[in-house]
Motif scaffolding. Structure first.
Motif, PDB file in Angstrom:
ATOM      1  N   GLY A 121       0.795  -1.219   0.000  1.00 43.59           N
ATOM      2  CA  GLY A 121       0.000   0.000   0.000  1.00 43.59           C
ATOM      3  C   GLY A 121       0.824   1.264   0.000  1.00 43.59           C
ATOM      4  N   GLN A 122       2.086   1.166   0.443  1.00 45.64           N
ATOM      5  CA  GLN A 122       2.925   2.358   0.576  1.00 45.64           C
ATOM      6  C   GLN A 122       3.972   2.479  -0.535  1.00 45.64           C
ATOM      7  OE1 GLN A 122       2.768   1.742   5.439  1.00 45.64           O
ATOM      8  NE2 GLN A 122       4.505   2.830   4.597  1.00 45.64           N
ATOM      9  N   GLU A 123       3.871   1.646  -1.576  1.00 44.67           N
ATOM     10  CA  GLU A 123       4.923   1.553  -2.590  1.00 44.67           C
ATOM     11  C   GLU A 123       5.197   2.872  -3.312  1.00 44.67           C
ATOM     12  OE1 GLU A 123       2.921  -2.487  -2.199  1.00 44.67           O
ATOM     13  OE2 GLU A 123       2.225  -0.425  -2.500  1.00 44.67           O
ATOM     14  N   ALA A 124       4.194   3.714  -3.459  1.00 47.21           N
ATOM     15  CA  ALA A 124       4.383   4.968  -4.187  1.00 47.21           C
ATOM     16  C   ALA A 124       5.374   5.890  -3.491  1.00 47.21           C
ATOM     17  CB  ALA A 124       3.038   5.690  -4.357  1.00 47.21           C
ATOM     18  N   VAL A 125       5.470   5.772  -2.177  1.00 44.92           N
ATOM     19  CA  VAL A 125       6.399   6.626  -1.429  1.00 44.92           C
ATOM     20  C   VAL A 125       7.837   6.205  -1.700  1.00 44.92           C
ATOM     21  CG1 VAL A 125       6.987   7.592   0.817  1.00 44.92           C
ATOM     22  CG2 VAL A 125       4.625   6.887   0.340  1.00 44.92           C
TER      23      VAL A 125
ATOM     24  N   GLY B 283       0.439  10.248  -0.729  1.00 47.60           N
ATOM     25  CA  GLY B 283       1.376   9.138  -0.770  1.00 47.60           C
ATOM     26  C   GLY B 283       0.868   7.928  -1.520  1.00 47.60           C
ATOM     27  N   MET B 284      -0.321   8.017  -2.101  1.00 50.22           N
ATOM     28  CA  MET B 284      -0.844   6.934  -2.934  1.00 50.22           C
ATOM     29  C   MET B 284      -0.682   7.270  -4.425  1.00 50.22           C
ATOM     30  SD  MET B 284      -1.755   5.087  -0.407  1.00 50.22           S
ATOM     31  CE  MET B 284      -2.897   3.759  -0.784  1.00 50.22           C
TER      32      MET B 284
ATOM     33  N   LYS C 236      -1.351   2.039 -13.042  1.00 50.03           N
ATOM     34  CA  LYS C 236      -1.723   1.253 -14.231  1.00 50.03           C
ATOM     35  C   LYS C 236      -2.804   1.970 -15.018  1.00 50.03           C
ATOM     36  CE  LYS C 236      -2.826  -3.489 -15.600  1.00 50.03           C
ATOM     37  NZ  LYS C 236      -3.023  -4.877 -15.108  1.00 50.03           N
ATOM     38  N   LYS C 237      -3.765   2.550 -14.323  1.00 44.39           N
ATOM     39  CA  LYS C 237      -4.815   3.318 -15.003  1.00 44.39           C
ATOM     40  C   LYS C 237      -4.233   4.539 -15.703  1.00 44.39           C
ATOM     41  CE  LYS C 237      -9.379   5.371 -14.212  1.00 44.39           C
ATOM     42  NZ  LYS C 237      -9.126   6.609 -14.984  1.00 44.39           N
ATOM     43  N   TYR C 238      -3.288   5.200 -15.050  1.00 46.14           N
ATOM     44  CA  TYR C 238      -2.633   6.364 -15.649  1.00 46.14           C
ATOM     45  C   TYR C 238      -1.927   5.967 -16.944  1.00 46.14           C
ATOM     46  CZ  TYR C 238       0.650  10.287 -16.125  1.00 46.14           C
ATOM     47  OH  TYR C 238       1.380  11.345 -16.600  1.00 46.14           O
ATOM     48  N   ILE C 239      -1.246   4.832 -16.910  1.00 43.59           N
ATOM     49  CA  ILE C 239      -0.506   4.354 -18.080  1.00 43.59           C
ATOM     50  C   ILE C 239      -1.447   4.059 -19.239  1.00 43.59           C
ATOM     51  CG2 ILE C 239       0.836   2.393 -18.948  1.00 43.59           C
ATOM     52  CD1 ILE C 239       2.187   2.288 -16.167  1.00 43.59           C
ATOM     53  N   THR C 240      -2.538   3.352 -18.943  1.00 42.48           N
ATOM     54  CA  THR C 240      -3.470   2.988 -20.012  1.00 42.48           C
ATOM     55  C   THR C 240      -4.267   4.193 -20.505  1.00 42.48           C
ATOM     56  OG1 THR C 240      -5.087   2.294 -18.326  1.00 42.48           O
ATOM     57  CG2 THR C 240      -3.641   0.599 -19.254  1.00 42.48           C
ATOM     58  N   ASP C 241      -4.648   5.082 -19.605  1.00 49.54           N
ATOM     59  CA  ASP C 241      -5.406   6.275 -20.009  1.00 49.54           C
ATOM     60  C   ASP C 241      -4.605   7.158 -20.952  1.00 49.54           C
ATOM     61  OD1 ASP C 241      -7.532   5.449 -18.505  1.00 49.54           O
ATOM     62  OD2 ASP C 241      -7.260   6.907 -16.886  1.00 49.54           O
TER      63      ASP C 241
ATOM     64  N   GLU D  68     -12.893   1.765   6.575  1.00 48.44           N
ATOM     65  CA  GLU D  68     -11.656   2.519   6.400  1.00 48.44           C
ATOM     66  C   GLU D  68     -10.708   1.788   5.460  1.00 48.44           C
ATOM     67  OE1 GLU D  68      -9.538   4.157   9.922  1.00 48.44           O
ATOM     68  OE2 GLU D  68      -7.828   2.999   9.170  1.00 48.44           O
ATOM     69  N   LYS D  69     -10.548   0.495   5.654  1.00 50.77           N
ATOM     70  CA  LYS D  69      -9.651  -0.276   4.791  1.00 50.77           C
ATOM     71  C   LYS D  69     -10.090  -0.214   3.339  1.00 50.77           C
ATOM     72  CE  LYS D  69      -8.610  -3.691   8.383  1.00 50.77           C
ATOM     73  NZ  LYS D  69      -8.727  -5.129   8.749  1.00 50.77           N
ATOM     74  N   ASN D  70     -11.372  -0.397   3.106  1.00 48.89           N
ATOM     75  CA  ASN D  70     -11.875  -0.401   1.728  1.00 48.89           C
ATOM     76  C   ASN D  70     -11.695   0.951   1.050  1.00 48.89           C
ATOM     77  OD1 ASN D  70     -12.636  -3.080   1.885  1.00 48.89           O
ATOM     78  ND2 ASN D  70     -14.750  -2.638   2.476  1.00 48.89           N
ATOM     79  N   ALA D  71     -11.841   2.029   1.819  1.00 48.35           N
ATOM     80  CA  ALA D  71     -11.669   3.366   1.251  1.00 48.35           C
ATOM     81  C   ALA D  71     -10.238   3.567   0.759  1.00 48.35           C
ATOM     82  CB  ALA D  71     -12.040   4.430   2.286  1.00 48.35           C
ATOM     83  N   TRP D  72      -9.265   3.059   1.507  1.00 52.54           N
ATOM     84  CA  TRP D  72      -7.868   3.199   1.098  1.00 52.54           C
ATOM     85  C   TRP D  72      -7.496   2.181   0.016  1.00 52.54           C
ATOM     86  CZ3 TRP D  72      -4.499   7.009   2.148  1.00 52.54           C
ATOM     87  CH2 TRP D  72      -4.822   7.887   3.194  1.00 52.54           C
ATOM     88  N   LEU D  73      -8.055   0.977   0.083  1.00 53.68           N
ATOM     89  CA  LEU D  73      -7.777  -0.020  -0.947  1.00 53.68           C
ATOM     90  C   LEU D  73      -8.224   0.463  -2.322  1.00 53.68           C
ATOM     91  CD1 LEU D  73      -8.798  -3.303   0.930  1.00 53.68           C
ATOM     92  CD2 LEU D  73      -6.538  -2.820  -0.050  1.00 53.68           C
ATOM     93  N   ALA D  74      -9.270   1.273  -2.351  1.00 54.72           N
ATOM     94  CA  ALA D  74      -9.753   1.820  -3.622  1.00 54.72           C
ATOM     95  C   ALA D  74      -8.748   2.784  -4.238  1.00 54.72           C
ATOM     96  CB  ALA D  74     -11.097   2.527  -3.401  1.00 54.72           C
ATOM     97  N   ARG D  75      -7.780   3.231  -3.446  1.00 54.65           N
ATOM     98  CA  ARG D  75      -6.768   4.182  -3.939  1.00 54.65           C
ATOM     99  C   ARG D  75      -5.411   3.500  -4.101  1.00 54.65           C
ATOM    100  NH1 ARG D  75      -6.008   8.597  -0.087  1.00 54.65           N
ATOM    101  NH2 ARG D  75      -5.087   9.644  -1.872  1.00 54.65           N
ATOM    102  N   ASP D  76      -5.420   2.197  -4.270  1.00 50.16           N
ATOM    103  CA  ASP D  76      -4.200   1.413  -4.445  1.00 50.16           C
ATOM    104  C   ASP D  76      -3.254   2.114  -5.425  1.00 50.16           C
ATOM    105  OD1 ASP D  76      -2.277  -0.492  -5.414  1.00 50.16           O
ATOM    106  OD2 ASP D  76      -3.569  -2.110  -4.722  1.00 50.16           O
ATOM    107  N   PRO D  77      -2.022   2.442  -4.998  1.00 53.17           N
ATOM    108  CA  PRO D  77      -1.109   3.216  -5.865  1.00 53.17           C
ATOM    109  C   PRO D  77      -0.717   2.477  -7.145  1.00 53.17           C
ATOM    110  CG  PRO D  77       0.044   2.391  -3.925  1.00 53.17           C
ATOM    111  CD  PRO D  77      -1.415   2.141  -3.691  1.00 53.17           C
ATOM    112  N   ILE D  78      -0.665   1.151  -7.095  1.00 53.23           N
ATOM    113  CA  ILE D  78      -0.279   0.396  -8.289  1.00 53.23           C
ATOM    114  C   ILE D  78      -1.416   0.385  -9.298  1.00 53.23           C
ATOM    115  CG2 ILE D  78       0.362  -1.896  -9.135  1.00 53.23           C
ATOM    116  CD1 ILE D  78       1.909  -2.302  -6.536  1.00 53.23           C
ATOM    117  N   LYS D  79      -2.640   0.195  -8.828  1.00 54.79           N
ATOM    118  CA  LYS D  79      -3.786   0.242  -9.737  1.00 54.79           C
ATOM    119  C   LYS D  79      -3.953   1.648 -10.325  1.00 54.79           C
ATOM    120  CE  LYS D  79      -6.365  -3.498  -7.526  1.00 54.79           C
ATOM    121  NZ  LYS D  79      -7.598  -3.878  -6.784  1.00 54.79           N
ATOM    122  N   ARG D  80      -3.704   2.670  -9.521  1.00 55.14           N
ATOM    123  CA  ARG D  80      -3.805   4.044 -10.030  1.00 55.14           C
ATOM    124  C   ARG D  80      -2.768   4.309 -11.111  1.00 55.14           C
ATOM    125  NH1 ARG D  80      -4.241   8.262  -5.077  1.00 55.14           N
ATOM    126  NH2 ARG D  80      -4.490   9.724  -6.824  1.00 55.14           N
TER     127      ARG D  80
END
Length: 348
Positions: free
Chosen positions: A63-67, A234-235, A297-302, A283-295
């Motif tokens: 979850g903290q990989e973006a940092v 940090g995400m 990947k979406k940036y790359i494809t978009d 709380e967990k689900n709210a942060w999981l929705a902002r997973d830095p790796i999925k974000r």
């Protein structure tokens, strides 16, 4: 990190990140690959821990990989990194090979610390990775010392070249400890080339951040000592990279330290021994929705930077790197009993 196994030779495509800065496709791929490597490594650590291949406390970074990627992948080989007990991914980003890191966690002779350090004490002199520290705040004075020697070499010993930068990572709970305040004061007084990165993952073991400090906005504590204090998502690895670029340039040019508060979240419990029952599912689900790796990947494809097929190949190759690291660790020898007292003292 090991050399990139990127599946294609990408054209250098310039795009605009969230902060309005240009970033090319090769850099985007590097960041995505580094975050993937960290996530897959930590997932494998969980498997190996529950299979009895690792012992003691193991604290994962999911979850903290973006940092880690957003800051460390900007550093030069001569720059330094100080970590915490959640140190595996920091070491990977700084260049420690996954197989040597995995072997260290298995307590094997081929580990980066010859199997003597383990999960909370990753160290690599070769990569200027100054170690993980089991107690919070321990790494901050070490980081300040590393930054001081960099300045001393240049200004007193008249060694040429630019200043080496030291990045010190720690959590939100550490910012209520004395070392934090003392070292911020000293670093500003001497304009040391150090960057303090607070990975505010909202929880200090089982204590929610907002319940443990009189000033939840940690970056504002920098004002007392006269250094820049910056809050960043940090995400979002590109946002972290943008902030870190300015901080590193400031430090390397001799203008002193910066405090960065990265708002992030750990997806697992405090350690693999933690049942993680204190945090709400909402709380967990709210942060999981902002997973830095999925974000990312979406940036790359978009932006059409890399095809989904190429990303899948990269993901498969990265998993193979982790599998190879496990096989290397499993087949590596245990430390010899004849070396039981070795490395305790300086050898001639």
């Amino acid at each position: 990190m090991c050399k990139s196994n990127s599946p294609v030779n990408l054209p250098v495509i310039s795009t605009i990140n969230n902060d309005g800065n240009n970033i090319d496709s090769n850099t985007v791929l590097l960041l995505y690959e580094d975050m993937l490597l960290g996530r897959y490594f930590e997932d494998m650590c969980a498997q190996m821990y529950y299979r009895g291949k690792m012992f003691g406390f193991v604290h994962l970074y999911n979850g903290q990989e973006a940092v880690s990627s957003g800051v460390i992948k900007l550093l030069n080989s001569g720059d330094y990194v100080c970590s915490t007990y959640r140190d595996h991914v920091h070491a990977l980003s700084k260049g420690v090979h996954p197989k040597h890191l995995m072997a260290e966690l298995f307590g094997k002779e081929t580990g980066c610390s010859k199997g003597r350090g383990g999960s909370m004490h990753i160290f690599s002199a070769q990569h200027n990775f100054l170690g993980g520290f089991a107690f919070i705040g321990e790494g901050i004075p070490v980081a300040v010392g590393a930054a001081f020697q960099s300045m001393y070499k240049q200004q007193v010993l008249n060694q040429g070249g630019s200043l080496n930068v030291t990045v010190c990572f720690f959590g939100d709970g550490t910012t209520n400890n004395g070392q934090f305040f003392e070292c911020l004061n000293m670093s500003v007084l001497w304009k040391l080339p150090v960057i303090f990165v607070v990975e505010n993952n909202q929880w200090a073991i089982g204590m929610a951040h907002h319940r443990s400090t009189s000033l939840p906005e940690i970056h504002k504590k920098a004002q007392v000592f006269g250094l820049p204090g910056i809050e960043v998502d940090g995400m979002d690895v590109l946002a972290v990279r943008s902030v870190a670029t300015s901080a590193i340039d400031r430090a390397r040019s001799g203008h002193g330290p910066t405090l960065i508060e990265a708002l992030t979240y750990r997806f697992r419990g405090h350690s693999l021994a933690d049942p993680d029952e204190l945090r709400s599912r909402q709380e967990k689900n709210a942060w999981l929705a902002r997973d830095p790796i999925k974000r990312m990947k979406k940036y790359i494809t978009d932006h059409g930077l890399i095809s989904l097929q190429s990303l899948e190949v990269l993901e498969s190759q990265t998993k193979n790197v982790i599998n190879d690291a496990v096989n290397f660790a499993l087949s590596s020898p245990e430390p010899s009993l004849h070396d039981l007292k070795r490395y305790l003292f300086v050898e001639d």
